[in-house]
Design a protein around this motif. Structure first.
Motif, PDB file in Angstrom:
ATOM      1  N   GLY A 237       0.800  -1.210   0.000  1.00 42.28           N
ATOM      2  CA  GLY A 237       0.000   0.000   0.000  1.00 42.28           C
ATOM      3  C   GLY A 237       0.834   1.261   0.000  1.00 42.28           C
ATOM      4  N   ALA A 238       0.173   2.372   0.342  1.00 35.39           N
ATOM      5  CA  ALA A 238       0.845   3.666   0.358  1.00 35.39           C
ATOM      6  C   ALA A 238       1.896   3.702   1.466  1.00 35.39           C
ATOM      7  N   PRO A 239       2.975   4.455   1.259  1.00 37.24           N
ATOM      8  CA  PRO A 239       3.986   4.567   2.315  1.00 37.24           C
ATOM      9  C   PRO A 239       3.381   5.074   3.611  1.00 37.24           C
ATOM     10  N   ALA A 240       3.848   4.527   4.725  1.00 34.36           N
ATOM     11  CA  ALA A 240       3.323   4.921   6.021  1.00 34.36           C
ATOM     12  C   ALA A 240       3.792   6.322   6.390  1.00 34.36           C
ATOM     13  N   GLU A 241       2.918   7.041   7.102  1.00 33.62           N
ATOM     14  CA  GLU A 241       3.329   8.327   7.661  1.00 33.62           C
ATOM     15  C   GLU A 241       4.461   8.103   8.656  1.00 33.62           C
ATOM     16  N   GLN A 242       5.402   9.027   8.706  1.00 33.41           N
ATOM     17  CA  GLN A 242       6.535   8.925   9.614  1.00 33.41           C
ATOM     18  C   GLN A 242       6.261   9.731  10.882  1.00 33.41           C
ATOM     19  N   ALA A 243       6.494   9.115  12.044  1.00 32.80           N
ATOM     20  CA  ALA A 243       6.188   9.749  13.324  1.00 32.80           C
ATOM     21  C   ALA A 243       7.475  10.114  14.046  1.00 32.80           C
ATOM     22  N   ALA A 244       7.507  11.307  14.637  1.00 33.56           N
ATOM     23  CA  ALA A 244       8.644  11.734  15.435  1.00 33.56           C
ATOM     24  C   ALA A 244       8.764  10.874  16.686  1.00 33.56           C
ATOM     25  N   THR A 245      10.000  10.512  17.037  1.00 36.46           N
ATOM     26  CA  THR A 245      10.278   9.696  18.217  1.00 36.46           C
ATOM     27  C   THR A 245      11.600  10.159  18.814  1.00 36.46           C
ATOM     28  N   ILE A 246      11.653  10.250  20.140  1.00 38.49           N
ATOM     29  CA  ILE A 246      12.878  10.662  20.816  1.00 38.49           C
ATOM     30  C   ILE A 246      13.121   9.752  22.014  1.00 38.49           C
ATOM     31  N   ALA A 247      14.374   9.708  22.463  1.00 34.30           N
ATOM     32  CA  ALA A 247      14.736   8.939  23.656  1.00 34.30           C
ATOM     33  C   ALA A 247      15.678   9.771  24.513  1.00 34.30           C
ATOM     34  N   THR A 248      15.455   9.724  25.807  1.00 36.97           N
ATOM     35  CA  THR A 248      16.342  10.406  26.739  1.00 36.97           C
ATOM     36  C   THR A 248      17.562   9.540  27.032  1.00 36.97           C
ATOM     37  N   ALA A 249      18.528  10.123  27.701  1.00 39.92           N
ATOM     38  CA  ALA A 249      19.591   9.330  28.307  1.00 39.92           C
ATOM     39  C   ALA A 249      18.996   8.487  29.430  1.00 39.92           C
ATOM     40  N   PRO A 250      19.684   7.431  29.880  1.00 38.26           N
ATOM     41  CA  PRO A 250      19.197   6.688  31.042  1.00 38.26           C
ATOM     42  C   PRO A 250      18.964   7.642  32.216  1.00 38.26           C
ATOM     43  N   LEU A 251      17.793   7.537  32.830  1.00 40.71           N
ATOM     44  CA  LEU A 251      17.388   8.491  33.862  1.00 40.71           C
ATOM     45  C   LEU A 251      17.698   7.952  35.250  1.00 40.71           C
ATOM     46  N   PRO A 252      18.061   8.825  36.182  1.00 44.33           N
ATOM     47  CA  PRO A 252      18.357   8.382  37.550  1.00 44.33           C
ATOM     48  C   PRO A 252      17.099   7.980  38.296  1.00 44.33           C
ATOM     49  N   ALA A 253      17.286   7.289  39.405  1.00 43.38           N
ATOM     50  CA  ALA A 253      16.158   6.777  40.187  1.00 43.38           C
ATOM     51  C   ALA A 253      15.245   7.895  40.661  1.00 43.38           C
ATOM     52  N   ALA A 254      15.812   9.060  41.003  1.00 41.41           N
ATOM     53  CA  ALA A 254      14.982  10.156  41.493  1.00 41.41           C
ATOM     54  C   ALA A 254      14.012  10.649  40.422  1.00 41.41           C
ATOM     55  N   THR A 255      14.468  10.678  39.173  1.00 43.07           N
ATOM     56  CA  THR A 255      13.582  11.102  38.083  1.00 43.07           C
ATOM     57  C   THR A 255      12.489  10.075  37.856  1.00 43.07           C
ATOM     58  N   TRP A 256      12.861   8.797  37.906  1.00 40.59           N
ATOM     59  CA  TRP A 256      11.839   7.761  37.733  1.00 40.59           C
ATOM     60  C   TRP A 256      10.845   7.764  38.890  1.00 40.59           C
ATOM     61  N   ALA A 257      11.273   8.138  40.083  1.00 42.28           N
ATOM     62  CA  ALA A 257      10.336   8.240  41.200  1.00 42.28           C
ATOM     63  C   ALA A 257       9.274   9.295  40.919  1.00 42.28           C
ATOM     64  N   ALA A 258       9.653  10.362  40.195  1.00 43.26           N
ATOM     65  CA  ALA A 258       8.688  11.396  39.844  1.00 43.26           C
ATOM     66  C   ALA A 258       7.800  10.976  38.674  1.00 43.26           C
ATOM     67  N   ILE A 259       8.354  10.227  37.720  1.00 44.54           N
ATOM     68  CA  ILE A 259       7.595   9.819  36.532  1.00 44.54           C
ATOM     69  C   ILE A 259       6.673   8.645  36.826  1.00 44.54           C
ATOM     70  N   GLY A 260       7.120   7.695  37.631  1.00 40.57           N
ATOM     71  CA  GLY A 260       6.357   6.479  37.863  1.00 40.57           C
ATOM     72  C   GLY A 260       6.801   5.367  36.935  1.00 40.57           C
ATOM     73  N   LEU A 261       5.831   4.611  36.419  1.00 36.08           N
ATOM     74  CA  LEU A 261       6.094   3.493  35.501  1.00 36.08           C
ATOM     75  C   LEU A 261       7.021   2.463  36.142  1.00 36.08           C
ATOM     76  N   GLU A 262       6.814   2.200  37.426  1.00 35.68           N
ATOM     77  CA  GLU A 262       7.672   1.254  38.145  1.00 35.68           C
ATOM     78  C   GLU A 262       7.583  -0.148  37.575  1.00 35.68           C
ATOM     79  N   ARG A 263       6.439  -0.503  36.992  1.00 39.48           N
ATOM     80  CA  ARG A 263       6.254  -1.859  36.431  1.00 39.48           C
ATOM     81  C   ARG A 263       6.536  -1.889  34.933  1.00 39.48           C
TER      82      ARG A 263
END
Length: 395
Positions: A237-263
């Motif tokens: 079919g038609a070419p797929a739309e391209q979506a922007a994607t970014i990744a951070t550096a590995p984050l410290p535990a304190a930042t993950w404590a604020a973000i969540g997503l522990e599981r």
């Protein structure tokens, strides 16, 4: 990496150019089965073909590198382009329930193969969290959660406090959570499957563009492969739309404590963001199709090609202020599934040859598993719920 240095052609963090490339095709050859395309769908097809019949001579042909399926988001989810009620309108209630069961099972199947084959791809069951930032999106999510049991799905409705127990954002009105999802590194999964296929006697050729694939033969720029079975997994079919994607550096535990997503939950936000906590503790954020009263404004900003990655980063920090000082190390573009996308499997009988087409629909590793497994069973004469799926057709 500063915003003006973000290059959407850069690789994702799980790309690994150090892996040994397979040699290109060197002239004409033969095989029992030739699989065109060595992304996840093609690799799953080869894996299940050799699992069913280890004596098969299976050859993978790819224009790039076998096992370099690295431009995804890292989400292995049972959610695809069509909601259960839309599946029912297209295929009927019974087929929709069967399709939902197959997609849920595919997430478990991916995890099972990863465990059995000892593929180190950071697979972790964390489920998927849908987050509503406005009343329109919340109403849609709560209605879907209410109806989920009718389709065999397990979805838990959450109020704002329930979402914040898992995800540290104030931009929340409520949402839902389903267990039928996992995170993984798509590149490491693909390379692990490649290694298993090669160890079982499969072959692959890299940097070999395919000119034509049809009954009995695959014509490439490096020669012709003749085979009784041809499996074409290239996107159609038609070419797929391209979506922007970014990744951070590995984050410290304190930042993950604020973000969540522990599981290691996947997050789909109604403003059009999808978030994944990677196995090495980066946060990956990607644009996705969305709804809700604020979506049009955000998606308009994200669709501007040159500004897409910086606009995505701005939206991410607005959603999660704890990321304000977190460096972004990768920016890339990934294919975005077409609306309503589903796996597609078609088998054509052109005696004495067989031609099959298998596509994931761009909806992630679970759908790639569904397509690859179904086409392998069809070609080896099996009959199961995978071969009876509503997206399987014969011509």
């Amino acid at each position: 990496m500063t915003p003006d240095a973000w290059d959407p052609a850069d690789p994702a963090p799980w790309a690994d150019e150090s892996v040994g490339a397979q040699a290109p095709l060197d002239g004409d050859t033969t095989a029992d089965v030739v699989v065109v395309g060595a992304g996840l769908t093609g690799l799953w097809a080869a894996y299940y073909l050799l699992d069913a019949d280890p004596s098969l001579d299976v050859l993978l042909v790819d224009r790039g590198l076998t096992g370099q399926d690295e431009r995804g988001l890292g989400a292995c989810s049972s959610r695809v382009g069509l909601a259960p009620d839309a599946l029912a309108r297209r295929f009927g209630d019974a087929a929709a329930r069967d399709a939902r069961a197959l997609l849920r099972d595919a997430v478990v199947e991916v995890g099972g193969v990863v465990a059995v084959e000892e593929i180190d791809c950071g697979f972790a069951f964390g489920g998927e969290l849908l987050v509503a930032a406005d009343d329109v999106a919340l109403g849609r999510m709560l209605a879907a959660a209410h109806d989920a049991a009718a389709w065999g799905d397990e979805v838990h409705a959450l109020d704002a406090a329930g979402v914040r127990e898992r995800f540290g954002s104030d931009d929340v009105r409520g949402g839902s959570w389903s267990p039928d999802a996992a995170r993984l590194s798509p590149g490491r999964l693909a390379r692990g499957l490649r290694d298993v296929v090669l160890a079982r006697g499969g072959r692959s050729v890299d940097h070999t563009p395919v000119v034509q694939a049809g009954a009995g033969a695959v014509l490439t720029t490096h020669g012709t492969v003749r085979a009784g079975i041809v499996v074409d997994t290239r996107p159609g079919g038609a070419p797929a739309e391209q979506a922007a994607t970014i990744a951070t550096a590995p984050l410290p535990a304190a930042t993950w404590a604020a973000i969540g997503l522990e599981r290691a939950e996947l997050v789909a936000h109604s403003d059009g963001l999808r978030l994944v906590r990677t196995p090495d503790d980066r946060l990956v954020a990607g644009r996705a199709r969305s709804g809700g009263s604020r979506a049009a404004r955000l998606l308009d900003a994200l669709s501007r090609r040159r500004a897409s990655a910086p606009a995505l980063h701005e939206a991410l920090v607005d959603l999660l202020p704890a990321l304000g000082e977190a460096p972004v190390t990768h920016a890339w573009r990934r294919p975005l599934a077409h609306p309503g996308a589903l796996p597609q499997v078609t088998v054509l009988e052109e005696a004495p040859w067989r031609v099959a087409r298998a596509r994931s629909g761009g909806t992630g590793p679970a759908a790639a598993n569904v397509a690859g497994r179904a086409v392998a069973e069809l070609l080896t004469g099996s009959s199961s719920e995978w071969t009876a799926a509503p997206w399987v057709t014969h011509a």
